[in-house]
Design an enzyme around this catalytic site. Structure first.
Site, PDB file in Angstrom:
ATOM      1  N   GLN A  12      39.399  12.296 -16.294  1.00  0.00           N
ATOM      2  CA  GLN A  12      39.206  10.849 -16.199  1.00  0.00           C
ATOM      3  C   GLN A  12      39.130  10.188 -17.566  1.00  0.00           C
ATOM      4  O   GLN A  12      38.598   9.084 -17.709  1.00  0.00           O
ATOM      5  CB  GLN A  12      37.947  10.545 -15.388  1.00  0.00           C
ATOM      6  CG  GLN A  12      38.062  11.015 -13.941  1.00  0.00           C
ATOM      7  CD  GLN A  12      36.866  10.633 -13.113  1.00  0.00           C
ATOM      8  OE1 GLN A  12      36.562   9.458 -12.943  1.00  0.00           O
ATOM      9  NE2 GLN A  12      36.162  11.621 -12.597  1.00  0.00           N
ATOM     10  N   LYS A  34      27.717  12.438  -9.677  1.00  0.00           N
ATOM     11  CA  LYS A  34      27.346  12.463 -11.075  1.00  0.00           C
ATOM     12  C   LYS A  34      26.216  11.487 -11.405  1.00  0.00           C
ATOM     13  O   LYS A  34      25.219  11.873 -12.025  1.00  0.00           O
ATOM     14  CB  LYS A  34      28.617  12.088 -11.858  1.00  0.00           C
ATOM     15  CG  LYS A  34      28.475  12.007 -13.314  1.00  0.00           C
ATOM     16  CD  LYS A  34      29.786  11.475 -13.868  1.00  0.00           C
ATOM     17  CE  LYS A  34      30.021  10.072 -13.347  1.00  0.00           C
ATOM     18  NZ  LYS A  34      30.635   9.207 -14.338  1.00  0.00           N
ATOM     19  N   THR A  35      26.349  10.256 -10.958  1.00  0.00           N
ATOM     20  CA  THR A  35      25.337   9.239 -11.249  1.00  0.00           C
ATOM     21  C   THR A  35      23.985   9.668 -10.710  1.00  0.00           C
ATOM     22  O   THR A  35      22.949   9.492 -11.343  1.00  0.00           O
ATOM     23  CB  THR A  35      25.731   7.899 -10.600  1.00  0.00           C
ATOM     24  OG1 THR A  35      27.119   7.688 -10.848  1.00  0.00           O
ATOM     25  CG2 THR A  35      24.926   6.766 -11.183  1.00  0.00           C
ATOM     26  N   ARG A  87      38.911   6.680  -6.513  1.00  0.00           N
ATOM     27  CA  ARG A  87      37.880   5.694  -6.160  1.00  0.00           C
ATOM     28  C   ARG A  87      37.791   5.524  -4.658  1.00  0.00           C
ATOM     29  O   ARG A  87      36.833   4.991  -4.123  1.00  0.00           O
ATOM     30  CB  ARG A  87      38.185   4.299  -6.760  1.00  0.00           C
ATOM     31  CG  ARG A  87      38.323   4.208  -8.280  1.00  0.00           C
ATOM     32  CD  ARG A  87      37.165   4.776  -8.993  1.00  0.00           C
ATOM     33  NE  ARG A  87      37.419   6.144  -9.381  1.00  0.00           N
ATOM     34  CZ  ARG A  87      36.491   7.007  -9.748  1.00  0.00           C
ATOM     35  NH1 ARG A  87      35.222   6.634  -9.759  1.00  0.00           N
ATOM     36  NH2 ARG A  87      36.790   8.234 -10.082  1.00  0.00           N
ATOM     37  N   ASP A 111      26.710   9.570 -20.462  1.00  0.00           N
ATOM     38  CA  ASP A 111      27.621   9.562 -19.323  1.00  0.00           C
ATOM     39  C   ASP A 111      29.041   9.280 -19.819  1.00  0.00           C
ATOM     40  O   ASP A 111      29.224   8.720 -20.889  1.00  0.00           O
ATOM     41  CB  ASP A 111      27.179   8.476 -18.332  1.00  0.00           C
ATOM     42  CG  ASP A 111      27.871   8.623 -16.992  1.00  0.00           C
ATOM     43  OD1 ASP A 111      28.557   9.647 -16.793  1.00  0.00           O
ATOM     44  OD2 ASP A 111      27.730   7.721 -16.154  1.00  0.00           O
ATOM     45  N   GLU A 112      30.026   9.633 -19.026  1.00  0.00           N
ATOM     46  CA  GLU A 112      31.442   9.393 -19.355  1.00  0.00           C
ATOM     47  C   GLU A 112      31.764   9.918 -20.752  1.00  0.00           C
ATOM     48  O   GLU A 112      32.424   9.251 -21.551  1.00  0.00           O
ATOM     49  CB  GLU A 112      31.774   7.894 -19.270  1.00  0.00           C
ATOM     50  CG  GLU A 112      31.397   7.220 -17.966  1.00  0.00           C
ATOM     51  CD  GLU A 112      32.327   7.547 -16.811  1.00  0.00           C
ATOM     52  OE1 GLU A 112      33.217   8.411 -16.978  1.00  0.00           O
ATOM     53  OE2 GLU A 112      32.150   6.955 -15.732  1.00  0.00           O
TER      54      GLU A 112
END
Length: 745
Positions: A251, A37-38, A604, A220-221
């Site tokens: 998330q 994603k980043t 993670r 983002d997020e």
DNA sequence: AAACCGGCCATTTTT
DNA sequence: TGGCCGGTTT
């Protein structure tokens, strides 16, 4: 395409390429954990620049300042010399409020109050209502105000909708609280979203201007945005509808602070012509880890079903560890990490330990120290919470913002200048009556008859000193701090050093100074106000140094967006994960959020995932029973390897080390109704057919996890005595009490 | 005015 | 367990 430009699409998958190279119109990127994603967001920013979009027309919002910094760096590497605005929502809000202060009738030198400050103002505001002491804590009232602001509810609107006593109380506190903030020229965290959102709603001209300024907005997020943030995003994307949001509903872990998972679920409805890109392949974790995480999250009902896929190898099984005590857990994990590093299996820096609550880091701290394992606790700026540093920062705040009465009150007699509580109260009253700040009121101290000679002179001198310091505002932050501790007598006070800890305090201030110097080196144009803002808006992970080769310890919430080869998640126990406060039967949403929290932690991990729980845990100085989390039963057994690290050999010894209860707790571990000694225990069956017996572990709606210590009586009088983890022992009527028998496997 | 003491309390997660 | 508040003493 110009040959000299880097090809930004070449090494991407089809889906990633689609997301990066989408030009105009709303774009929703549903990005599963570990799906790159980043990379997609940074690439997209670079791609837009490459297409000729001006940097000043792009706004990118991230969740932490650290993430913003990393993204800035990565974009810089791809397209050097750009000036794209990459911020957190709060930092963006603060910048807008300062930049457009004149048009919004604000003073741009406002102070940002943190939650501690907020609670103090709430307390003052509550007292000002004249209401009697209720059982509502400032935290609770402050939390309600915070939620209201996140929903863009104004003080006078809140009153109209209040029904019960609590909301009525909040309705009376909220307007006074807000006025106090404005009088002090202060913003709380929520104001940084609330005020810009309101401004965009009511000021059409400004809205259109900013919409045109930020033609391309990336967020983002997005699953963790609240209503105020949603409003900001929308209002910036009406004329230029190039809003790109990235997130993963699985998330979403900030519902408790007002974030609304609906924002992402309903995005396509809000923007009907949205292009949706699915990034569902995971490039991070092994199959074993993903399959365990996927199995867990599939138990959430309120969820779009989607598989987690990867081409990675199966890898090690997820390991599930049972320990006798929390102390064992910490020590054995520390020992095992040390051993593995000695065996060159991995480096310390590859390892992260996640906990649900900060309190659990203490045992880890001791265990790592004992085993000589280098570690850092990602609780970033606990450093700024020390009294001496808070004092110095209060001086800085008053210098920048003379209306900040809260900070004024903190330092007016620190170090002691003979200005006592009563004098300060007189000053406060006078200031209030004359619409002055307390600092301004000092100039008129001669008119305050109640303040006598000594205190009056001291106040005058104090105001003169602040005025003197204000002339230094153009100096570097660290130089101003030097001035402050010299001129205020703070250094002298600590040098006089009666207390042995004074030396340590001085050292802490020295550290504050070098931190400020470091800031000045990285931000040559940074003013003192900028420096203060940065400190206040810093998140825990912002202080995390990922270059050091040491084990990182942090909360599950902080772990969002990060990845580590080796992950340990501790205390996966009922009452901790899921947390007690989320287990009320009327709030299944909260339980689902806890499950997502564990999901975030698990995903993670790249190579190894260890989940652990203990049967007894030291908590708040007491040795209490602990039960493994029901979440662990939701993992697929074929991906899990169980390890029971009991200490049967020295069981008695270990028990002697602690105060009572643990022997019983161990007996209770057998689910048979028969204790280990073989004796049959009392059992009763209620009319509803539920069977209770001594030693059984149950959960009560209000009191949480407990163990039945005795059953007795007959018929309607049958009673249960239950010892609770946190509430002591209570007696219940067996027929009446609602209990959930905690299942174990 | 300031230091000291003892009891009481709560006790998730964070920008 | 420890942090905070309120009261008491110096």
């Amino acid at each position: 395409m110009d040959q000299q430009l880097p090809d930004l699409l070449a090494d991407l998958t089809n889906a990633q390429r689609e997301a990066v190279s989408h030009m105009d119109g709303p774009l929703l990127i549903l990005a599963a954990a570990g799906s790159g994603k980043t990379r997609v967001i940074t690439r997209r920013v670079a791609w837009l620049l490459q297409q000729g979009v001006r940097a000043s027309n792009i706004l990118a919002i991230t969740f932490t300042n650290k993430a913003a910094g990393e993204m800035r760096q990565r974009v810089e590497d791809l397209v050097p010399g750009n000036r794209v605005m990459i911020r957190t929502f709060h930092s963006f809000g603060a910048t807008m409020l300062r930049q457009y202060a004149d048009r919004l009738s604000l003073d741009r030198n406002f102070t940002i109050y943190d939650s501690d400050d907020r609670n103090k103002i709430v307390k003052q505001a509550f007292e000002a209502t004249g209401m009697d002491n209720t059982s509502f804590t400032p935290e609770r009232i402050g939390g309600a105000i915070s939620k209201a602001k996140n929903k863009l509810i104004l003080p006078d609107q809140y009153g109209r909708e209040s029904s019960d006593f609590f909301t009525q109380t909040v309705a009376r506190v909220y307007p006074i609280y807000q006025k106090k903030l404005r009088d002090a020229n202060a913003m709380d965290f929520d104001d940084l979203l609330f005020l810009p959102a309101l401004a965009l709603k009511t000021n059409a001209e400004l809205r259109a201007e900013l919409d045109a300024r930020f033609r391309y907005v990336l967020i983002d997020e997005y699953q963790d945005t609240n209503q105020a943030q949603y409003e900001l995003a929308r209002k910036l994307s009406m004329d230029f509808r190039n809003l790109c949001v990235v997130g993963d509903p699985d998330q979403s872990i900030y519902g408790w602070r007002g974030s609304d998972i609906k924002n992402i679920l309903d995005f396509e409805t809000d923007f009907p012509d949205t292009k949706v890109v699915l990034l569902d392949k995971n490039y991070r974790s092994t199959q074993a880890i993903l399959s365990a995480a996927g199995s867990l999250i599939s138990h959430n009902k309120y969820r779009k079903k989607k598989p987690l896929i990867t081409d990675n190898e199966r890898g090690d099984p997820v390991r599930l560890w049972s320990y006798d005590t929390g102390l064992d857990e910490a020590n054995q994990i520390a020992g095992r990490i040390k051993q593995s590093v000695a065996n060159r299996e991995y480096r310390y820096g590859d390892v992260a330990v996640f906990v649900r609550i900060n309190a659990l880091t203490r045992s880890l701290e001791q265990a790592f120290a004992k085993h000589g394992v280098p570690f850092q606790i990602v609780k970033g700026f606990a450093f700024f919470d020390r009294k001496e540093n808070k004092d110095v920062l209060a001086y800085l705040r008053v210098i920048v913002n003379p209306h900040d009465d809260l900070s004024f009150t903190r330092i007016v007699n620190e170090p002691a200048r003979g200005i006592g509580k009563t004098s300060v109260e007189h000053l406060r009253r006078f200031a209030e009556e004359n619409q002055l700040s307390m600092l301004q009121a000092c100039a008129h101290v001669a008119r305050i008859t109640e303040i006598k000679g000594k205190a009056a002179i001291a106040l005058k001198n104090f105001a003169a000193m602040i005025a003197q310091l204000q002339t230094k505002l153009e100096l570097q932050p660290h130089e101003i701090i030097e001035e402050v501790i010299d001129k205020s007598g703070y250094r002298e006070m600590l040098h006089a050093g009666k207390n042995p800890e004074d030396e340590e305090r001085l050292a802490n201030i020295e550290e504050l100074i070098s931190a400020a110097r470091e800031y000045g080196e990285g931000n040559a144009a940074g003013t003192l106000g900028d420096y203060l803002e940065q400190i206040t808006l810093a998140s825990d992970v912002d202080g995390w140094n990922d270059q050091q080769d040491c084990v990182s310890v942090m909360t599950l919430h902080s772990s969002k967006g990060l990845e580590f080869p080796i992950v340990h998640i501790l205390a996966v126990e009922e009452g901790i994960l899921p947390h007690q406060r989320s287990m009320r039967s009327d709030s299944p949403d909260e339980l689902e959020e806890e499950r997502r929290l564990l999901f975030v932690g698990m995903t993670r991990a790249k190579k190894q995932l260890h989940l652990s729980h203990a049967r007894n845990r030291d908590f708040r100085g007491q040795f209490l029973l602990a039960v493994s989390s029901g979440f662990l039963n939701e993992l697929p057994s074929d991906e899990i390897e169980h390890h029971a690290e009991t200490r049967h050999a020295n069981r008695t010894l270990s028990h002697d080390m602690y105060r009572g209860g643990s022997k019983q707790a161990d007996d209770a571990w057998d689910d048979t109704g028969v204790s280990r000694s073989g004796a049959v225990v009392n059992t009763i069956k209620t009319d509803a057919g539920v069977e209770y017996f001594e030693g059984q572990i149950v959960q009560h709606e209000q009191y949480g996890i407990g163990q039945i210590t005795s059953v007795g009586g007959f018929g309607a009088l049958r009673k249960l005595k239950i010892r609770f983890a946190t509430q002591g022992e209570k007696t219940f009527v067996a027929e009446k009490v609602k209990l959930k028998v905690v299942a174990r496997k």
